[in-house]
Enzyme design. Structure first.
Site, PDB file in Angstrom:
ATOM      1  N   HIS A 393       0.850  -1.311  -0.038  1.00  0.00           N
ATOM      2  CA  HIS A 393      -0.191   0.046  -0.038  1.00  0.00           C
ATOM      3  C   HIS A 393       0.996   1.090  -0.022  1.00  0.00           C
ATOM      4  O   HIS A 393       0.230   2.300  -0.152  1.00  0.00           O
ATOM      5  CB  HIS A 393      -0.855  -0.205   1.247  1.00  0.00           C
ATOM      6  CG  HIS A 393      -2.388   0.618   0.796  1.00  0.00           C
ATOM      7  ND1 HIS A 393      -2.575   1.438  -0.295  1.00  0.00           N
ATOM      8  CD2 HIS A 393      -3.604   0.694   1.648  1.00  0.00           C
ATOM      9  CE1 HIS A 393      -3.607   2.075  -0.364  1.00  0.00           C
ATOM     10  NE2 HIS A 393      -4.337   1.455   0.858  1.00  0.00           N
ATOM     11  N   ASP A 397      -1.928   2.303  -4.765  1.00  0.00           N
ATOM     12  CA  ASP A 397      -3.216   2.677  -4.094  1.00  0.00           C
ATOM     13  C   ASP A 397      -4.240   1.743  -4.328  1.00  0.00           C
ATOM     14  O   ASP A 397      -4.194   0.872  -5.238  1.00  0.00           O
ATOM     15  CB  ASP A 397      -3.518   3.997  -4.798  1.00  0.00           C
ATOM     16  CG  ASP A 397      -2.661   5.132  -4.399  1.00  0.00           C
ATOM     17  OD1 ASP A 397      -1.920   5.020  -3.393  1.00  0.00           O
ATOM     18  OD2 ASP A 397      -2.439   6.013  -5.285  1.00  0.00           O
TER      19      ASP A 397
END
Length: 422
Positions: A393, A397
């Site tokens: 992450h 995204d």
């Protein structure tokens, strides 16, 4: 006769030490030149160390799990002739170079004291025969304790008047391992086995801990209808069964990944978090997580974008076999940019795969099953398979991760698109 010391050879690629994972010999064994003495493991692969001379083993240079520096003595042999060490130097070795913890402990080691004898428990009197269905005599506290321990008091001999059962009788019964449950004697297993984590298992543990501690994972699970894909796969295998390798789902998934990362190159990458640099790769180097007798290996199909379905199928099969029999090269285990993991028929409905650090994405394949699917008018039996994909992450995204998963879903559900160029 002389003493010949065999040292851990230079393994290459800047490796300064290796973990000792297996001894093939022990003191007193006679070995010949080229016999395998031990196995060591680096960050890349397991390596067998052969003997350069013939002789008799007199000393081992470490225990399983020890880290041995390149150039350090691995083993000493007694050989014909002078050898390369003096017998005096070998004889004095333990006094000159004991292990740090042994050296520190030796001067303070107390004389062993005889173990204190445990207090003798009162031996229960011979069992008093009870008529069938007779309720054993015992106090409420004894009955409560027996219930907690899972003991049927009908089988416990009592030492009190009229065969009354005391706490001491329970102690003796438990100590004898005669716990009764449902009329079947079940002894307590109080053994504890300590297994040292070494070799491949330690490497896997370190890699998984590194991945989970460094990478904030996001996982997306999507359902995929693979009915058409399975029909195509079956037809191709039937047509080319005598001339080409058998196709599994993996080569199709590899082709789908190649197409998907073409549009999203950040997913075919590695993240150097210390330097703060994302390394995007033009070539798609797909790691295939493979279970082996020694643990989990991830052989890499380099440049999957350049191979056909059958090319990649053949390479997957060859690398998996090499990983399982231990003959895989270090080069074949390095350089991955994205990984596929699958438990095959043992797979669950969904998984949460751990990213192969320092990559940024991993695609998990779950088991296939026929499930009812609503087509707008009625339920139809369809072959369904879930994909579980995890992403770093810090780099990917949630939106981009979802786009990638949907691209894979579209390609696998419409397999003809896998063969459309452009």
């Amino acid at each position: 006769m002389g003493i010949y010391a065999i040292r851990l050879p230079d393994i290459g690629e800047g490796v300064a030490e290796a973990e000792l994972t297996e001894w093939h010999v022990k003191p007193g064994d006679v070995v010949r030149e080229d016999d395998v003495l031990a196995a060591v493991m680096t960050d890349k692969a397991a390596i067998e160390v052969p003997s350069s001379v013939s002789g008799t083993v007199v000393d081992l240079g470490g225990e399983i799990g020890d880290m041995i520096a390149v150039g350090a003595v691995l083993i000493r042999l007694e050989v014909e002739g002078e050898g390369n060490e003096t017998a005096a130097a070998t004889a004095s070795k333990p006094a000159e170079a004991p292990k740090v913890e042994e050296a520190a402990a030796a001067p303070q080691k107390p004389e062993p004291k005889p173990a204190a004898r445990p207090a003798a428990k009162p031996a229960p009197a011979p069992s008093v025969a009870r008529a069938k269905g007779t309720r054993p005599l015992a106090s409420p506290s004894v009955r409560a304790r027996a219930r907690e321990e899972g003991i049927d008091l009908r089988h416990v001999p009592g030492s009190g008047p009229a065969g009354r059962i005391s706490h001491a009788d329970l102690d003796g019964f438990i100590a004898s391992g005669g716990i009764q449950q449902g009329g079947v004697t079940r002894g307590r297993n109080t053994g504890i086995e300590e297994i040292r984590v070494v070799g491949m298992r330690r490497r896997i543990a370190e890699k998984m801990a590194l991945s989970k501690s460094h990478i904030p994972h996001i996982t997306i699970i999507e359902e995929v209808d693979v009915t058409s894909l399975e029909e195509l796969r079956g037809a191709l295998n039937k047509k080319y069964k005598d001339s080409r390798p058998k196709l599994t789902v993996l080569p199709f998934l590899m082709r789908a990944i190649v197409e998907a990362v073409r549009e999203q190159p950040d997913l075919n990458a590695r993240y150097d978090d210390e330097a703060g640099v994302i390394q995007r790769y033009g070539g798609v180097h797909i790691g295939i997580a493979t279970q082996t007798p020694a643990g989990l290996n991830v052989p890499v199909i380099h440049h999957a974008e350049a191979g056909s379905l059958w090319d990649n199928a053949a390479e997957v099969s060859a690398l998996a076999e090499a990983a399982r029999d231990g003959s895989i090269s270090r080069e074949a285990l390095a350089g991955g940019t994205i990984t596929i993991t699958s438990l095959g028929p043992l797979g669950a409905i969904a998984t949460t795969p751990i990213i192969n650090y320092p990559e940024v994405a991993i695609v998990g394949v779950n088991k296939m099953a026929v499930r009812p699917v609503w087509d707008g008018q009625q339920f139809q039996p369809r072959k369904m398979m879930n994909l579980s994909c995890s992403f770093d992450h810090r780099v990917i995204d949630g939106w981009d991760a979802a786009v990638f998963v949907q691209k894979l879903k579209t390609l696998l559900e419409t397999p003809a698109m896998l063969f459309v160029e452009g």
